[in-house]
Design a protein around this motif. Sequence first.
Motif, PDB file in Angstrom:
ATOM      1  N   GLY B  14       0.831  -1.207   0.000  1.00 53.58           N
ATOM      2  CA  GLY B  14       0.000   0.000   0.000  1.00 53.58           C
ATOM      3  C   GLY B  14       0.860   1.249   0.000  1.00 53.58           C
ATOM      4  N   GLN B  15       1.878   1.253   0.851  1.00 50.35           N
ATOM      5  CA  GLN B  15       2.791   2.393   0.907  1.00 50.35           C
ATOM      6  C   GLN B  15       3.459   2.608  -0.433  1.00 50.35           C
ATOM      7  N   ASN B  16       3.846   1.496  -1.063  1.00 60.47           N
ATOM      8  CA  ASN B  16       4.539   1.588  -2.342  1.00 60.47           C
ATOM      9  C   ASN B  16       3.675   2.263  -3.383  1.00 60.47           C
ATOM     10  N   LEU B  17       2.404   1.834  -3.404  1.00 57.65           N
ATOM     11  CA  LEU B  17       1.473   2.379  -4.376  1.00 57.65           C
ATOM     12  C   LEU B  17       1.319   3.886  -4.165  1.00 57.65           C
ATOM     13  N   LEU B  18       1.103   4.232  -2.886  1.00 58.34           N
ATOM     14  CA  LEU B  18       0.940   5.639  -2.534  1.00 58.34           C
ATOM     15  C   LEU B  18       2.193   6.421  -2.921  1.00 58.34           C
ATOM     16  N   GLY B  19       3.339   5.826  -2.554  1.00 53.69           N
ATOM     17  CA  GLY B  19       4.611   6.487  -2.830  1.00 53.69           C
ATOM     18  C   GLY B  19       4.810   6.679  -4.317  1.00 53.69           C
ATOM     19  N   ARG B  20       4.397   5.657  -5.105  1.00 54.64           N
ATOM     20  CA  ARG B  20       4.598   5.765  -6.535  1.00 54.64           C
ATOM     21  C   ARG B  20       3.695   6.852  -7.122  1.00 54.64           C
ATOM     22  N   PHE B  21       2.453   6.909  -6.591  1.00 56.18           N
ATOM     23  CA  PHE B  21       1.527   7.907  -7.113  1.00 56.18           C
ATOM     24  C   PHE B  21       2.030   9.321  -6.807  1.00 56.18           C
ATOM     25  N   PHE B  22       2.588   9.482  -5.619  1.00 52.29           N
ATOM     26  CA  PHE B  22       3.036  10.819  -5.220  1.00 52.29           C
ATOM     27  C   PHE B  22       4.493  11.055  -5.553  1.00 52.29           C
ATOM     28  N   ARG B  23       4.985  10.368  -6.579  1.00 58.20           N
ATOM     29  CA  ARG B  23       6.356  10.646  -7.001  1.00 58.20           C
ATOM     30  C   ARG B  23       6.485  12.112  -7.374  1.00 58.20           C
ATOM     31  N   LYS B  24       7.693  12.627  -7.206  1.00 62.00           N
ATOM     32  CA  LYS B  24       7.907  14.052  -7.454  1.00 62.00           C
ATOM     33  C   LYS B  24       7.424  14.467  -8.841  1.00 62.00           C
ATOM     34  N   GLU B  25       7.734  13.650  -9.837  1.00 64.05           N
ATOM     35  CA  GLU B  25       7.387  14.034 -11.210  1.00 64.05           C
ATOM     36  C   GLU B  25       5.876  14.157 -11.361  1.00 64.05           C
ATOM     37  N   VAL B  26       5.143  13.225 -10.699  1.00 67.77           N
ATOM     38  CA  VAL B  26       3.680  13.253 -10.825  1.00 67.77           C
ATOM     39  C   VAL B  26       3.121  14.509 -10.173  1.00 67.77           C
ATOM     40  N   VAL B  27       3.629  14.803  -8.968  1.00 70.11           N
ATOM     41  CA  VAL B  27       3.182  16.018  -8.274  1.00 70.11           C
ATOM     42  C   VAL B  27       3.420  17.240  -9.150  1.00 70.11           C
ATOM     43  N   LEU B  28       4.613  17.302  -9.727  1.00 72.75           N
ATOM     44  CA  LEU B  28       4.961  18.443 -10.568  1.00 72.75           C
ATOM     45  C   LEU B  28       4.067  18.532 -11.781  1.00 72.75           C
ATOM     46  N   PHE B  29       3.804  17.360 -12.362  1.00 76.86           N
ATOM     47  CA  PHE B  29       2.984  17.340 -13.564  1.00 76.86           C
ATOM     48  C   PHE B  29       1.589  17.864 -13.257  1.00 76.86           C
ATOM     49  N   ILE B  30       1.072  17.473 -12.071  1.00 75.18           N
ATOM     50  CA  ILE B  30      -0.251  17.962 -11.670  1.00 75.18           C
ATOM     51  C   ILE B  30      -0.217  19.486 -11.505  1.00 75.18           C
ATOM     52  N   LEU B  32       1.754  21.500 -12.988  1.00 70.89           N
ATOM     53  CA  LEU B  32       1.879  22.058 -14.336  1.00 70.89           C
ATOM     54  C   LEU B  32       0.517  22.146 -15.016  1.00 70.89           C
ATOM     55  N   VAL B  33      -0.250  21.031 -14.966  1.00 70.05           N
ATOM     56  CA  VAL B  33      -1.554  20.993 -15.631  1.00 70.05           C
ATOM     57  C   VAL B  33      -2.500  22.019 -15.009  1.00 70.05           C
ATOM     58  N   VAL B  34      -2.553  22.041 -13.677  1.00 66.07           N
ATOM     59  CA  VAL B  34      -3.439  22.983 -12.993  1.00 66.07           C
ATOM     60  C   VAL B  34      -3.050  24.422 -13.351  1.00 66.07           C
ATOM     61  N   GLY B  35      -1.738  24.673 -13.341  1.00 63.94           N
ATOM     62  CA  GLY B  35      -1.253  26.014 -13.667  1.00 63.94           C
ATOM     63  C   GLY B  35      -1.655  26.432 -15.066  1.00 63.94           C
ATOM     64  N   VAL B  36      -1.463  25.527 -16.026  1.00 66.40           N
ATOM     65  CA  VAL B  36      -1.798  25.839 -17.419  1.00 66.40           C
ATOM     66  C   VAL B  36      -3.293  26.108 -17.551  1.00 66.40           C
ATOM     67  N   LEU B  37      -4.117  25.260 -16.889  1.00 65.80           N
ATOM     68  CA  LEU B  37      -5.571  25.452 -16.969  1.00 65.80           C
ATOM     69  C   LEU B  37      -5.976  26.797 -16.377  1.00 65.80           C
ATOM     70  N   LEU B  38      -5.413  27.105 -15.201  1.00 65.36           N
ATOM     71  CA  LEU B  38      -5.744  28.381 -14.557  1.00 65.36           C
ATOM     72  C   LEU B  38      -5.368  29.550 -15.449  1.00 65.36           C
ATOM     73  N   LEU B  39      -4.145  29.484 -16.015  1.00 69.49           N
ATOM     74  CA  LEU B  39      -3.675  30.600 -16.831  1.00 69.49           C
ATOM     75  C   LEU B  39      -4.487  30.729 -18.109  1.00 69.49           C
TER      76      LEU B  39
END
Lengths: 334, 331
Positions: B14-30, B32-39
């Motif tokens: 479970g931790q692994n899954l969570l950890g993989r989902f919250f990888r730095k790149e994924v957080v950043l990508f989110i 990025l997407v939110v920022g682009v949509l807002l702008l």
Amino acid sequence: MTATPLPKIAANSTAAPTWTRRLRSIIFSQEGILAIGIILLLVVMSLGFERFRAPRNLLDIFQANAYIAVAAVGMSILIISGNIDISVGSLVGVLAILSGTMVTSGFPAWVSWIVPIIVGGIVGAVNGFFVAYLRIPSIVVTLGMSSILKGSLIIVLGGTTIYNMPTDFFLAQQAWLGIPSPIWFMIIATVVGALWMRYSATGRAIYAVGGNAEAARLSGINSQRTTMTAFIINGVMVGICSVMYATQFNSIQASVPPGLELQVITSAVVGGVSILGGTGTVIGSTLATILLRAILSSMVFLSVSPYWLKSVQGVLILVTVLVDILRRRRVNRQ
Amino acid sequence: MAVSETSTPSALAGQNLLGRFFRKEVVLFIILVVGVLLLSTQTDKFLTVDNILNQGRLLTEVMLLALPMTYIIITGGIDLSVGSILGLTAITLGYTWQNLGLPLEVAIVVAIAIATLAGFVNGLFIVRLGVPPLIMTLATLALYRGLAEGISQARSVRGYPEWFFELGQRNLLGIPTQLWIAVISVIIAGIVLSRTTFGRSLYAIGNNELGARFSGIPVNRYKLLIYTFSGFMAGIAGWIFVSRVSTTRSDMGTGLELDVVAAVVLGGTSIFGGSGTIVGTVIGAVLIQLLKNGLALSGVKGDATIVVIGIVLIGSILINNFIQRRSGQTT
């Protein structure tokens, strides 16, 4: 086996009279080399050029970069604690304009001097909090802070210039006992900084934390609070530097003085603080600031284009670091 | 042995899954997407093909420099001299062409060679004499910029022939020419870092340099290589820069090193070394450029957009620290 060479060294060192040893250690210290460098340069140039030895020029060598020397005292303390601040230039830009804005909107001059210094301390505390308690590396925190400050300055004022300050505002243009006030500030900041680092418990703790944070912690030093202190002192020094910067000319531009943090870090490093933390003094950084100004002045007299100054700075840093590395290797071998 | 006692296999998964989902790149990508949509809700000039391609053009230099910077920061080093090497390249190019009368093609080669040499000198001092990278590249930040100013005496060079602007101002197959170089470099740099012995060794050096040495990794050669590579890429970026802005000045690239380091660190590369990816760096660089542009289009004054970069930089590291601390509690 390892114990055998020890008595020999001890015997050698007691054989030499202590005062010559002490003299030698002063001369060959970083501060000694810098002081000799300054004196040699001033003497040689004064013999060669009549206008170089004019009191006005000699005074300028000590005065013109005094504000950098004050910031470099703070930077040295910070680097000794094992951190660095690359937001100095942006902070000076913001605080100088704050000082000017306050005095032109009717605050008394002394309030417009004190407030930027306090704000400098607060910004230092914010940086320190991020580094000490949230464990973000100082280079990243101050890089971010630099962007935030620089950007805010542009948003709020966007390249305007402040004029019409009252005459009693120009602190850096005053002279006390015939000596320009920037020189006083430089001397006081250096002497107080040096004594404080050498004799106060917090000063020693800063050396300990910079040298080996884990060992410092084990010996009962609160390394987080010590790091905070170093950052706050640096912020206050930058605040004083900003007021000197703001009050030296009759106008203040709302822009970041370019390359100021590099000059300040150069002074600290050439002054002998090791970027790895734990060693160095604030006297060295002040001497280095003066030496750099003396070199610039000499270049002008020797008709060398001042555009080469940055190369000289770079070479000076390299030479300092190389000498330091060679010195350490010799000590290790002994 | 101790691990099996503290957590059951299912909890670990479970931790692994969570950890993989919250990888730095994924957080950043989110972000990025939110920022682009807002702008894109703020102005309709932002999310257009023309604008995005133009941003790619402006992004190329930082992107090219960010690739070797990722390598260097992964090994626990830093290179603050890249902006100055870029300036030195620009001046060398202009000076050898206009003042020494070399053909422009030769001048380009000479300039990139000088840049590579500049990076090699950094690496040599760091590896052979043990000068800390921060200090060495700080010294050459001043030295190389000083050489650029000294050689040029602050005079600019203009009047390049028309073909020279092909690289920086024209398109190839509908996409800005220099963007091709950036994309190809990104792909190669990414594969080298994640799929070759050399790339994996960089992580080893960053995690434990002494351990890497003892396990037979040619640490010195690799470090020398990446600093030289950094100089080379600064040379290429300098060439592109001159071609893009049509003129040569000695202050070109001033402060660029901070943009580059910000992109790399924002992309999740640890400033302490040992971790980081090219994907993260690319997202970091794109994020910075799009935020700058989006805000500028939304009416924020010029350079003021860097405020957001500062906040995003510190904020993303705080979020990452927080996630790591939470996922690190069980191990």
